[in-house]
Motif scaffolding. Structure first.
Motif: not given
Ligand code: DCM
Ligand code: MG
Ligand code: MG
Length: 225
Positions: A139-141, A211-216
């Motif tokens: 994962s990424l932050p 956007r943020s990585w968590g939304e991808i």
């Protein structure tokens, strides 16, 4: 993102793969160029002889070739110059722990907050990277920014330009075709040069709209290959 984000490092990214989204593509090459905002806060230099004279001097770079473990489509093989054969002949491993750690370590040494930047990133590169990382449990932050320069430049560059493909934007700004299209590094350099032509506006746009990585979401589910 709810509040404006003051991104300190922009990480330009491009991924070459085995095909289009309908082909459930696998990653075959990844390139990241990390540039601190300090090196983006300037106008294009006058008197530059070639576009590459515009590139900042201080850039961290990472390019990895990866065994995609899936056949390339004929088109992907032709445009990228990568093939199952040349990756195998050069003994490139698949996306393993070492590759993931290289990417995470590379991003981890940049001053945050970090914003990933890719052209059509929301439509292609970010979901693809997300699928590949999920596959190996990496994962990424989640608060890593994700900027897609395609909708950004559609909004920021109006008129006088018919389509917003990366090569077309480069031609618009620099009056010539980009070099080494469909190599990950060539496309990252093209993207960085396009970004530099509108850097102030794009950084502002990113602070409001990234956007943020968590939304991808991953490009495809991993239940079948
Ligand atoms: N791609 C493809 N066919 C195209 C364009 C792209 O299969 N006509 C796939 C293979 C590329 C990947 O998309 O490696 C990324 O495209 P690009 O080189 O534009 O970054
Ligand atoms: Mg691309
Ligand atoms: Mg590319």
């Amino acid at each position: 993102m709810a509040s404006p984000k003051d991104f300190q490092t922009f990480v330009f990214l491009d991924i070459e793969t085995t095909g289009l989204p309908k082909d459930r593509p696998r990653m075959a090459e990844l390139c990241l160029f990390a540039v601190h905002r300090r090196s983006l806060q300037r106008s294009l230099l006058r008197g530059a002889v070639t576009p590459s004279d515009q590139l900042p001097r201080v850039i961290d770079k990472l390019t990895l070739c990866i065994d995609p473990q899936k056949p390339f489509t004929p088109t992907a093989e032709e445009i990228t110059g990568l093939s199952n054969q040349n990756l195998e002949e050069n003994c490139k491993p698949d996306l393993n722990g070492a590759a993931v750690e290289a990417v995470q370590g590379f991003l981890g040494r940049q001053t945050g907050p970090i914003c990933l930047v890719a052209h059509n990133g929301l439509g292609y590169d970010f979901p693809l990277l997300c699928a590949e990382f999920q596959r190996v449990g990496a994962s990424l932050p989640p608060d890593t920014g994700c900027l897609d320069t395609l909708p950004a430049l559609r909004e920021l560059v109006k008129g006088a330009i018919g389509n917003y493909q990366l090569g077309r934007l480069y031609l618009y700004f620099y009056g010539q075709e980009p070099l080494r299209a469909h190599s990950a590094e060539g496309d990252v350099i093209t993207l960085l040069l396009v970004f530099l032509a509108k850097a102030t506006e794009l950084m502002e746009w990113a602070s409001l709209n990234a956007r943020s990585w968590g939304e991808i979401q991953p490009m495809y589910s991993l239940s079948r290959n």
